[in-house]
Design an enzyme around this catalytic site. Structure first.
Site, short mmCIF file in Angstrom:
data_model
loop_
_atom_site.label_atom_id
_atom_site.label_comp_id
_atom_site.label_asym_id
_atom_site.label_seq_id
_atom_site.Cartn_x
_atom_site.Cartn_y
_atom_site.Cartn_z
N CYS A 170 41.55 31.90 6.19
CA CYS A 170 42.93 31.52 5.85
C CYS A 170 43.30 31.34 4.59
O CYS A 170 44.56 31.68 4.21
CB CYS A 170 43.33 30.39 6.56
SG CYS A 170 42.91 30.20 8.52
N HIS A 205 49.92 26.63 3.88
CA HIS A 205 49.25 27.49 4.96
C HIS A 205 49.82 26.69 6.44
O HIS A 205 50.05 25.66 6.50
CB HIS A 205 47.92 27.12 5.18
CG HIS A 205 46.98 27.87 6.22
ND1 HIS A 205 47.41 29.29 6.51
CD2 HIS A 205 46.13 27.72 7.09
CE1 HIS A 205 46.76 29.68 7.52
NE2 HIS A 205 45.97 28.63 8.02
N ASN A 213 49.54 30.42 13.33
CA ASN A 213 48.84 30.42 12.44
C ASN A 213 48.44 32.03 12.23
O ASN A 213 47.47 32.49 13.07
CB ASN A 213 47.57 29.72 12.46
CG ASN A 213 46.59 29.61 11.43
OD1 ASN A 213 46.84 30.42 10.71
ND2 ASN A 213 45.50 28.89 11.54
#
Ligand code: ACO
Length: 340
Positions: free
Chosen positions: A127, A267, A297
């Site tokens: 990520c 994030h 996500n």
């Protein structure tokens, strides 16, 4: 004078100012709602929204690959930057779901864009990949190796989600975001960056199968080793600490204070993680750009999509200070302070 973080004594002073001159993003059409997930696994919309903030996510078509989404995001960034694909010197694709192990997804993107002059490679930092790639791009530009770099975060996580595992399948989605970086003398750009990793946590968030450790065999496939494995609580704890360290370090290096930031782009993993960071940085939530309710996500794509949203919706005005901060498998984390 504030002391630099002990793990990052390096203070970046780019000889050339590296600016983001265009952004773009793309998400697939197909919306997968929490209500639909209720029919797949033992979960509820109420549980997902309360624990994560996610309401829906996008799922790519079976014949739509990471490189296709990356290319569509890149085309928008190129258009906004007002450049031609032939001007791109380097294409970096941050992804945990490449089209293939090789050739790189960046090479597939190059072909689709017609960016014939570019060197291409992929980056693996889960990520955190988009900000890792941003930093690599910046280094190439400040060292005068390249002038124009296309940085992309793109994921088709739906292909590595275990759709029987309620602990993980509710969290992830597909999409891509892109940015064109270029030296622009005397203009606004990246002020400071920070990256960190801790390999002692490789086990808490991974996709173990498909590499040389657990190659694709009938047994490994039966154990679903080619899907995301996550120890959610442990990841949550580490995420808050790592993102705070990253954010504070990049801020310290920039010489700015949290109050100076017009926008924080974190994030997009979990609303509660973002709320915990906001509380500990003492920054009001309305300064955080949040779109995880719409997309879940999307790993390396998340902060790239959010950056494009902030850019196109006017959340960042020329001259504003913006902080990007990410966290992911590895563990890895990173942060950048940019003057827009
Ligand atoms: N629906 C209903 N119940 C569920 C679900 C679900 N989808 N998922 C888990 N549960 C259950 C669990 O089984 C557990 O039940 P039990 O008490 O009977 O054992 C209960 O809910 C509580 O589970 P917890 O894991 O304690 O729930 P928690 O509050 O920690 O939330 C979550 C779980 C959302 C995964 C949270 O830990 C989290 O966000 N962690 C970080 C995840 C993350 O950010 N990952 C990605 C970061 S890096 C990257 O992006 C790749």
């Amino acid at each position: 004078m504030s002391r630099p973080h002990p793990r990052s004594p390096r203070l970046l002073k780019p000889k050339r100012t590296v600016s983001i001159i265009g952004t773009g993003s793309y998400v697939p059409e197909r919306v997968l709602t929490n209500a639909e997930l209720e029919k797949l696994v033992d979960t509820t919309d109420e549980w997902i929204v309360t624990r994560t903030g996610i309401r829906e996510r996008r799922i790519a078509a079976s014949d739509e690959y990471t490189s296709d989404m990356a290319t569509k995001a890149a085309q928008k960034a190129i258009e906004q930057a007002g450049i031609s694909p032939e001007e791109i010197d380097l294409i970096l694709v941050a992804t945990a779901t490449p089209d293939m192990f090789f050739p790189s997804t960046a090479c597939f993107v190059q072909r689709q864009l017609g960016a014939k002059k570019a060197a291409c490679f992929d980056m693996s930092a889960a990520c955190s990949g988009f900000l890792y790639a941003l930093e690599v791009a910046q280094q190439f530009i400040t060292s005068h190796t390249f002038n124009t770099v296309l940085v992309i975060g793109a994921e088709k996580l739906s292909t590595i989600v275990d759709w029987n595992d309620r602990n993980t399948c509710v969290l992830f989605g597909d999409g891509a975001g892109a940015a064109i970086l270029r030296n622009r003398a005397g203009s606004h750009g990246v002020i400071s960056t920070y990256m960190g990793s801790d390999g002692s946590f490789t086990d808490i968030l991974s996709m173990p199968g498909g590499g040389c450790r657990f190659p694709i065999t009938r047994d490994n496939a039966a154990q679903r080793l080619n899907t995301i494995k996550m120890m959610g609580k442990e990841v949550y704890k580490q995420a808050v600490n790592a993102m705070l360290t990253a954010a504070n370090t990049a801020l310290e290096q920039s010489g700015l204070k949290a109050d100076d930031l017009a926008c924080i782009i974190p994030h997009q993993a979990n609303m509660r993680i973002i709320e915990a960071i906001a509380a500990r940085m003492n920054v009001p939530m309305d300064r955080f750009l949040i779109n995880l309710d719409k997309y879940g996500n999307t790993s390396a794509a998340a902060v790239a999509i959010a950056l494009d949203e902030a850019n196109r919706t006017g959340r960042m005005k020329i001259g504003d200070y913006v902080l990007l901060v990410v966290f992911g498998g590895g563990l890895t984390w990173a942060s950048s302070v940019i003057q827009w």
